[in-house]
Design a protein around this motif. Sequence first.
Motif, mmCIF file in Angstrom:
data_model
loop_
_atom_site.group_PDB
_atom_site.id
_atom_site.type_symbol
_atom_site.label_atom_id
_atom_site.label_comp_id
_atom_site.label_asym_id
_atom_site.label_seq_id
_atom_site.Cartn_x
_atom_site.Cartn_y
_atom_site.Cartn_z
ATOM 1 N N PRO A 20 -18.207 20.600 22.601
ATOM 2 C CA PRO A 20 -17.342 19.872 23.539
ATOM 3 C C PRO A 20 -18.092 19.670 24.855
ATOM 4 C CG PRO A 20 -16.152 21.680 22.520
ATOM 5 C CD PRO A 20 -17.595 21.868 22.169
ATOM 6 N N PRO A 21 -17.918 18.531 25.517
ATOM 7 C CA PRO A 21 -18.607 18.307 26.796
ATOM 8 C C PRO A 21 -18.159 19.316 27.840
ATOM 9 C CG PRO A 21 -16.966 16.594 26.399
ATOM 10 C CD PRO A 21 -17.084 17.384 25.132
ATOM 11 N N SER A 22 -19.097 19.696 28.720
ATOM 12 C CA SER A 22 -18.774 20.673 29.760
ATOM 13 C C SER A 22 -17.779 20.123 30.772
ATOM 14 C CB SER A 22 -20.054 21.115 30.467
ATOM 15 O OG SER A 22 -20.723 19.999 31.032
ATOM 16 N N ASP A 23 -17.769 18.783 30.927
ATOM 17 C CA ASP A 23 -16.842 18.147 31.868
ATOM 18 C C ASP A 23 -15.647 17.543 31.151
ATOM 19 O OD1 ASP A 23 -18.373 16.263 30.600
ATOM 20 O OD2 ASP A 23 -18.798 15.064 32.401
ATOM 21 N N LEU A 24 -15.138 18.256 30.159
ATOM 22 C CA LEU A 24 -14.005 17.798 29.361
ATOM 23 C C LEU A 24 -12.798 17.499 30.243
ATOM 24 C CD1 LEU A 24 -13.209 17.515 26.281
ATOM 25 C CD2 LEU A 24 -12.230 19.796 26.502
ATOM 26 N N THR A 25 -12.221 16.310 30.057
ATOM 27 C CA THR A 25 -11.036 15.935 30.829
ATOM 28 C C THR A 25 -9.762 16.002 29.991
ATOM 29 O OG1 THR A 25 -11.437 13.584 30.351
ATOM 30 C CG2 THR A 25 -12.324 14.467 32.425
ATOM 31 N N SER A 26 -9.878 15.825 28.684
ATOM 32 C CA SER A 26 -8.701 15.980 27.827
ATOM 33 C C SER A 26 -9.147 16.332 26.415
ATOM 34 C CB SER A 26 -7.845 14.701 27.814
ATOM 35 O OG SER A 26 -8.474 13.669 27.091
ATOM 36 N N ALA A 27 -8.268 17.030 25.716
ATOM 37 C CA ALA A 27 -8.493 17.403 24.320
ATOM 38 C C ALA A 27 -7.154 17.351 23.620
ATOM 39 C CB ALA A 27 -9.113 18.795 24.219
ATOM 40 N N GLU A 28 -7.077 16.576 22.554
ATOM 41 C CA GLU A 28 -5.783 16.374 21.897
ATOM 42 C C GLU A 28 -5.959 16.415 20.384
ATOM 43 O OE1 GLU A 28 -2.042 13.182 21.973
ATOM 44 O OE2 GLU A 28 -3.836 12.843 23.190
ATOM 45 N N LEU A 29 -5.183 17.273 19.722
ATOM 46 C CA LEU A 29 -5.216 17.349 18.269
ATOM 47 C C LEU A 29 -4.610 16.090 17.665
ATOM 48 C CD1 LEU A 29 -4.124 21.062 17.701
ATOM 49 C CD2 LEU A 29 -6.432 20.141 17.911
ATOM 50 N N GLN A 30 -5.212 15.627 16.559
ATOM 51 C CA GLN A 30 -4.749 14.422 15.889
ATOM 52 C C GLN A 30 -4.188 14.763 14.510
ATOM 53 O OE1 GLN A 30 -4.805 11.358 17.450
ATOM 54 N NE2 GLN A 30 -5.469 12.621 19.199
ATOM 55 N N GLY A 85 -9.093 14.646 6.985
ATOM 56 C CA GLY A 85 -8.549 15.921 7.397
ATOM 57 C C GLY A 85 -8.116 15.930 8.853
ATOM 58 N N PRO A 86 -7.804 17.107 9.408
ATOM 59 C CA PRO A 86 -7.378 17.210 10.806
ATOM 60 C C PRO A 86 -8.551 16.982 11.757
ATOM 61 C CG PRO A 86 -7.601 19.383 9.846
ATOM 62 C CD PRO A 86 -7.812 18.403 8.728
ATOM 63 N N SER A 87 -8.244 16.577 12.995
ATOM 64 C CA SER A 87 -9.304 16.283 13.955
ATOM 65 C C SER A 87 -8.806 16.537 15.373
ATOM 66 C CB SER A 87 -9.760 14.822 13.820
ATOM 67 O OG SER A 87 -8.695 13.937 14.125
ATOM 68 N N ILE A 88 -9.745 16.476 16.310
ATOM 69 C CA ILE A 88 -9.429 16.627 17.717
ATOM 70 C C ILE A 88 -10.172 15.561 18.500
ATOM 71 C CG2 ILE A 88 -11.280 18.341 18.052
ATOM 72 C CD1 ILE A 88 -9.468 19.646 20.192
ATOM 73 N N ASP A 89 -9.491 14.957 19.468
ATOM 74 C CA ASP A 89 -10.087 13.989 20.376
ATOM 75 C C ASP A 89 -10.576 14.718 21.622
ATOM 76 O OD1 ASP A 89 -10.262 11.485 19.344
ATOM 77 O OD2 ASP A 89 -8.473 10.685 20.301
ATOM 78 N N LEU A 90 -11.834 14.509 21.966
ATOM 79 C CA LEU A 90 -12.430 15.115 23.153
ATOM 80 C C LEU A 90 -12.871 14.006 24.089
ATOM 81 C CD1 LEU A 90 -14.705 17.701 21.315
ATOM 82 C CD2 LEU A 90 -12.417 18.107 22.242
ATOM 83 N N VAL A 91 -12.370 14.014 25.310
ATOM 84 C CA VAL A 91 -12.661 12.943 26.265
ATOM 85 C C VAL A 91 -13.314 13.539 27.511
ATOM 86 C CG1 VAL A 91 -11.694 11.076 27.672
ATOM 87 C CG2 VAL A 91 -10.709 11.595 25.415
ATOM 88 N N SER A 92 -14.360 12.867 27.968
ATOM 89 C CA SER A 92 -15.040 13.235 29.206
ATOM 90 C C SER A 92 -15.413 11.939 29.927
ATOM 91 C CB SER A 92 -16.299 14.049 28.911
ATOM 92 O OG SER A 92 -17.313 13.219 28.373
ATOM 93 N N PRO A 93 -15.884 12.027 31.170
ATOM 94 C CA PRO A 93 -16.290 10.803 31.865
ATOM 95 C C PRO A 93 -17.357 10.012 31.121
ATOM 96 C CG PRO A 93 -16.053 12.593 33.438
ATOM 97 C CD PRO A 93 -15.914 13.200 32.077
#
Length: 253
Positions: A144-154, A160-168
Amino acid sequence: MGRRPLSRLLLVASLALLAACATLSRPPISEDARRTVALLTSRTSEFTDLRALADIAVKRGSDRLRVQGVLLAKAPASIRFEVLSPFGPPLRVVTVHEGQLTVYDAVKNEAQVGPANAETIEKALRLPLTPEDLVAALAGRIAPPSDLTSAELQPPDEAGPSIDLVSPAGRRRVWLDFETGTVRQVQIYGSPFNALVKYRRDAGGALRGFDVEAAQSYVTGSVNYDNLVEGSGIEAERFTIAIPKGAKIQGIR
């Protein structure tokens, strides 16, 4: 200095309000998402280096490339790939280390040197990924990025299952086993080349290779491993190359 026009002030205020609303509307990171981020981080921290025989096959439009060689990768962003020769030294050596890409062609006695980024790596290996993303892809570990701004399970889909990882810098969607942290595939958005990486593993979960697709740049490819060894300890010096005297050197960008 004259007064700013009222319309400009209103525009600036409106943009600031929209930015504030966007920040306020971002959903908080749930406890389940935090646990998943921590799991990905833990699995990534376990990786130090790998070495393997690698078969790389890439297609870009009508252009095809297939090479076999010895691959070395070291966290966070060092790579060495030697194209094997039936006899004698390697035909070609590609290194990525400390932000620099070097490509040495032994047949032509020519070297190309330039900054290591997604564009230059795509030219050298036809794999459109940044050094950090390429090492992560080669290792099958997604940090995961060190400057993570959001993380949301999908919700689960066919992968299969996944997670959205958002950073700048952009967005990653990672499909993984939420118990073991084993990554099944990752969709990379927001880089110069959006890419989908799908991993292939044996019954025990050991990495056997991966397939990559970057539809926007018409690139598809695969990397297959033999005799993969992780954590053997690879010295940083292995990722540098001494260009022979007399070799023609040109920039790559």
